[in-house]
Structures are given as structure tokens and as C-alpha cells.
Motif scaffolding. Structure first.
Motif, PDB file in Angstrom:
ATOM      1  N   ARG A   1      51.323  49.612  35.709  1.00 53.98           N
ATOM      2  CA  ARG A   1      52.077  49.154  34.961  1.00 53.98           C
ATOM      3  C   ARG A   1      51.526  47.933  34.232  1.00 53.98           C
ATOM      4  O   ARG A   1      50.316  47.976  33.897  1.00 53.98           O
TER       5      ARG A   1
ATOM      6  N   SER B   1      45.875  49.746  39.337  1.00 50.33           N
ATOM      7  CA  SER B   1      46.756  50.713  40.065  1.00 50.33           C
ATOM      8  C   SER B   1      45.809  50.985  41.309  1.00 50.33           C
ATOM      9  O   SER B   1      45.093  50.278  41.673  1.00 50.33           O
TER      10      SER B   1
ATOM     11  N   PRO C   1      46.500  47.347  33.020  1.00 47.03           N
ATOM     12  CA  PRO C   1      47.799  47.094  33.873  1.00 47.03           C
ATOM     13  C   PRO C   1      46.309  47.709  35.518  1.00 47.03           C
ATOM     14  O   PRO C   1      45.522  48.768  35.397  1.00 47.03           O
TER      15      PRO C   1
ATOM     16  N   THR D   1      45.194  42.015  36.207  1.00 41.21           N
ATOM     17  CA  THR D   1      43.716  42.657  36.677  1.00 41.21           C
ATOM     18  C   THR D   1      43.034  41.382  36.615  1.00 41.21           C
ATOM     19  O   THR D   1      43.097  40.874  36.176  1.00 41.21           O
TER      20      THR D   1
ATOM     21  N   SER E   1      52.719  40.904  41.686  1.00 41.59           N
ATOM     22  CA  SER E   1      52.978  41.185  40.653  1.00 41.59           C
ATOM     23  C   SER E   1      51.987  41.289  39.822  1.00 41.59           C
ATOM     24  O   SER E   1      50.984  40.988  40.272  1.00 41.59           O
ATOM     25  N   THR E   2      51.919  42.171  39.027  1.00 47.38           N
ATOM     26  CA  THR E   2      50.622  43.062  38.748  1.00 47.38           C
ATOM     27  C   THR E   2      49.957  41.702  38.051  1.00 47.38           C
ATOM     28  O   THR E   2      50.125  41.414  36.663  1.00 47.38           O
TER      29      THR E   2
ATOM     30  N   VAL F   1      55.387  45.393  41.174  1.00 45.57           N
ATOM     31  CA  VAL F   1      54.608  46.237  42.303  1.00 45.57           C
ATOM     32  C   VAL F   1      55.358  46.568  43.852  1.00 45.57           C
ATOM     33  O   VAL F   1      54.849  45.374  44.923  1.00 45.57           O
TER      34      VAL F   1
ATOM     35  N   ARG G   1      47.427  37.592  34.667  1.00 47.50           N
ATOM     36  CA  ARG G   1      48.678  38.029  34.443  1.00 47.50           C
ATOM     37  C   ARG G   1      48.856  38.164  33.343  1.00 47.50           C
ATOM     38  O   ARG G   1      50.595  38.528  32.759  1.00 47.50           O
TER      39      ARG G   1
END
Length: 460
Positions: A333, A300, A298, A417, A414-415, A339, A269
Motif C-alpha cells: 500500500r 503490510s 508501505p 511506516t 491510513s497506511t 487499509v 505517512r
């Protein structure tokens, strides 16, 4: 060997390591008024034609042109250097970036051409002028990092890009820009970075100098407040390069990421940042500054239906007052940004039914069984192996007027990847959310309520 033929740049050789290597982000350098791109070294084997695409999509052979601000040459290691001014003919500003598109025509052994195109992108850099009065006033006094001694004048303080206030005689001159770089007259380099340089904000403890530490550079001085981290060190601690007009001293700052791993899947993050500062000493006092700031893409979310006609959707805010429509996806994001997810039962009006979330997880494909996967809820509770725990949210506030609150489940994640567990490079594509759920009817032996242990959400 580089031959200039009627403005055409022919490279007699092939790109060492293959054309995949030209995607290496370290080959692009971003200055305040120019970008410089390095093609890998070439060997005698094939031929290429290098072109630049103008704003109308028309190609032009790359050559030295002071009128258009382009220069092409060969470095001592054989690599081809392409330099372009931001105010030249082929660089445009778009969405906060300077962009130039180059095209490489590869002439294969059978004589057939193969084309490759690449967008070179540099961020619009923050100005090194002194911050505004409001920006300076917004920095808490305890977080102010001194920029000069207490006897400095306002003119000199603001001349090096710092804040000045007479209300604090103990620290009247302090840093306020998101990025400040100074090449001092006593042969030192100073770089000060704000945590707000990126979104999400930098974790200042993760920022370090590549190849420069207290062992290799005993005079290195590191200062830190809650808002800034600063490095001061002699030029001799930098990488030194000879230039036609003097000496170039170069140093690079990076921010490391916290990587979370679970059963072969990895996420982060945190923002990544790479800042390269170059000081040129010689015939001129001009101090070029190069900076590159990269943030991870970010994820989706996606809506889906199951056999019980369950719907997953994303709310626009924590009050769940509205939701993104189908045409809004994929939504964007920033890493660590919340989210707000909701799962609900559709087309049922039995007030005794209770929706129970079993497991929720994320993948980087639409297939819920594909790897990599990252747990969000595990057995109905926030996955404990995450340093930013998912938060289960209550449903059924009087203001919502929900007919059947038990038909809804909500949580905030919490966003993040996905990243490659070996290289720690962000994986491309989207991030998809999935949930498995069941419908429960309360009884004397089963309340249909999942009780989760209390844990702190953010544990670094």
C-alpha cells in the motif's frame, strides 16, 4: 591512488568509515541519461577490486569504456567516481527504474577476499517535453502557475516544457509537468514541482531548498498554488563547482515529513523527495538535470488467531466485498492509502454474542509485544494522538447478508511506516497489525457498545 591493471580497478586503501557508508543514498546521483556513484575516500591500508554485473549475472572489471558507457575515476577528495550511461552495456530498465549492479571484492589483511554487492537504482525520469493536451486541460485554472509572460508564443512555451492555451489570455503559458527545471538565460534557476510527483502526494508546504532561503538568497522567489510549488533564484545562490567545460551550479530540494511519536515509537505517512538540479554554463548550452525521488516503503498486514478463534483479515475495498487470501500477503500500500481491516468471531452461531475490540496496534515484527509499537485503536476508540485518525466502520448493511453482524468489527487505518525517532529514516521490514478483543453478552447494565468522541480524521 588508482592503478589500472589489465582493466582491473585496484583501490589501494580502505573505504573510510567502513563499507556501511557505501549504502548512503546521497552517494548516488541520477541524471537524465546516466547514473554516477561515489565510493568513499580511500587510505593506504588494503585493496579492492570493483566489478560490474551484466544482465546474465557475469562480472566484468569496471574500466573506462565508451562502447559500454562506463567511466571510472578519482575525485579531488579521494573518492572513486563510477559513471554509467543508461543506454550502456550494464544498465537495465526494470519496474520503472534504471538498475546497475556493482560488486566490490575486498582483499583482507590475511589475504582472504570478501565480496559485497550493491544495486544502483535511478528512477525513469519524467520527460521535459510539454505535457499532453489532456494533462494541461486537467489542471484547474486557479491552480495554474505562470511559466512565461502573456505574449509568449506557443512554440516557445512548449519548448520549455509548459502548457499553452489560447483560452486564457491572462495566463496562456503555465506549468503542467510533475517536475520542471529551467536554467534561464538571465542566470536564474527555476524548479517547479507538482504535488503529484510522488505517491502519496507531496505536502507542498514541506518542500524547501537546502541552504537557500530569503536570508541567504534575498532574490529567492517562491510561488505556490494548490497543485504546484515553484522556486526561482539566481545561480549565485547555488553550490558552485568548477568543471572542465565551464561552471556547474547545483541546488537540492527536499520534502520534510510529519513524524508522529508515542511512547518511544515514531511513524510517518508522508513521502520523502530529493531533487538535485544542476546547471552547466560554458562551452555548451546543454542543461543537465538530476533528480531522485524516493518514497517510503508501505507496511503490510498479517492475519492471526486468538484463543476465542478470532480472525483478522484485510478487505480489498471499502465495501468489504472481497478479502485478500493468505497467498496475497504481504500486500503493498502507498503511504496514507486506506487499509480496510476486519476482525470476526469464527465458529460461533450465538446471535447474542458481540465482538468488542479493546486495543489494536502495529509493530514492525510478528511479535505483538516487540517495540516499536503504534496504537491504532485505544480502549476501542481511534487513537487520538494520530494526525490521521483510524475510522470505525459500520457492519451489517442489508446487502451483505451477514448471519451475525455483531460477530464483526471493522475499521480503516491510513497506511504508515515506522521511522527511527532519532534519524527519521524508515525502518526496514514489514508492518504487522494486532488486536486484543473480547466477547460480550448485552445486559441491562452493559450494552456492549463502545461510544467514542467525535473527532476530525485528518489534522495536520
Amino acid at each position: 591512488m588508482v592503478l589500472a591493471l589489465v582493466g582491473v580497478l585496484w583501490l589501494c586503501g580502505f573505504v573510510a568509515g567502513g563499507l556501511d557508508s557505501w549504502d548512503d543514498p546521497s552517494r548516488l546521483r541520477c541524471g537524465y541519461d546516466y547514473m554516477q556513484y561515489s565510493l568513499p575516500s580511500v587510505l593506504d591500508d588494503a585493496a579492492f577490486v570493483l566489478s560490474v554485473i551484466d544482465h546474465n549475472g557475469k562480472p566484468h572489471y569496471l574500466h573506462n569504456s565508451s562502447a559500454c558507457g562506463t567511466w571510472v575515476g578519482q575525485d579531488s577528495d579521494g573518492s572513486i567516481m563510477v559513471t554509467a550511461s543508461f543506454d550502456g552495456c550494464f544498465v537495465k530498465e526494470q519496474e520503472g527504474e534504471h538498475i546497475m549492479t556493482i560488486s566490490l571484492e575486498e582483499v583482507l589483511h590475511d589475504g582472504k577476499p570478501q565480496y559485497h554487492k550493491k544495486d544502483l537504482k535511478c528512477p525513469l525520469l519524467p520527460a521535459m517535453d510539454a505535457p499532453s493536451i489532456d494533462e494541461c486541460a486537467a489542471i484547474p485554472r486557479a491552480d495554474r502557475m505562470p511559466c512565461a509572460n502573456t505574449s509568449v508564443s506557443r512554440e516557445l512555451c512548449e519548448g520549455v516544457g509548459c502548457c499553452y492555451t489560447q483560452n486564457d489570455p491572462g495566463n496562456p503559458c503555465y506549468y503542467g509537468n510533475k517536475l520542471t527545471a529551467q536554467c534561464t538565460d538571465d542566470n536564474n534557476m527555476v524548479v517547479v514541482v507538482s504535488k503529484d510527483l510522488t505517491l502519496p502526494s507531496l505536502i507542498l508546504d514541506s518542500v524547501s531548498l537546502i541552504g537557500v532561503d530569503s536570508t541567504s538568497c534575498p532574490s529567492l522567489s517562491i510561488s505556490k498554488t494548490n497543485s504546484f510549488v515553484g522556486f526561482r533564484f539566481p545561480l549565485a545562490c547555488n553550490v558552485v563547482n568548477q568543471a572542465l567545460d565551464g561552471m556547474i551550479y547545483e541546488s537540492t530540494l527536499v520534502a520534510t515529513k510529519v513524524i508522529q511519536t508515542w511512547q518511544g515509537s515514531s511513524i510517518t505517512r508522508d513521502s520523502t523527495v530529493r531533487i538535485t538540479v544542476r546547471c552547466t554554463y560554458g562551452k555548451t548550452d546543454v542543461v543537465p538535470l538530476e533528480i531522485e525521488v524516493l518514497t517510503l516503503p508501505p507496511p503490510s498486514p498479517v492475519s492471526t488467531q486468538g484463543p476465542l478463534f478470532l480472525e483478522m483479515r484485510i478487505a480489498t475495498d471499502g465495501a468489504y466485498s472481497s478479502y485478500f487470501a493468505e497467498e496475497d500477503y504481504p500486500i503493498v500500500r502507498v503511504l496514507r492509502e486506506p487499509v480496510f481491516v476486519e476482525v470476526r468471531i469464527l465458529n460461533r452461531n450465538d446471535p447474542n454474542l458481540v465482538l468488542v475490540l479493546d486495543n489494536c496496534w502495529a509493530t514492525n515484527s510478528a511479535n505483538p509485544t516487540d517495540d516499536p509499537q503504534w496504537p491504532i485503536l485505544f480502549n476501542g476508540c481511534p487513537f487520538p494522538g494520530d494526525n490521521y485518525l483510524t475510522e470505525r466502520l459500520a457492519v451489517g448493511a442489508p446487502s451483505e447478508n451477514l448471519a451475525f453482524p455483531s460477530h464483526y468489527q471493522r475499521f480503516m487505518v491510513s497506511t504508515f511506516t515506522f521511522v527511527d525517532p532519532n534519524t527519521q529514516v524508515a525502518l526496514g521490514g514489514l508492518v504487522f497489525f494486532h488486536c486484543s478483543a473480547s466477547v460480550c453478552v448485552p445486559s441491562a447494565t452493559d450494552s456492549c457498545i463502545v461510544n467514542c468522541p467525535q473527532r476530525r480524521r485528518n489534522v495536520l
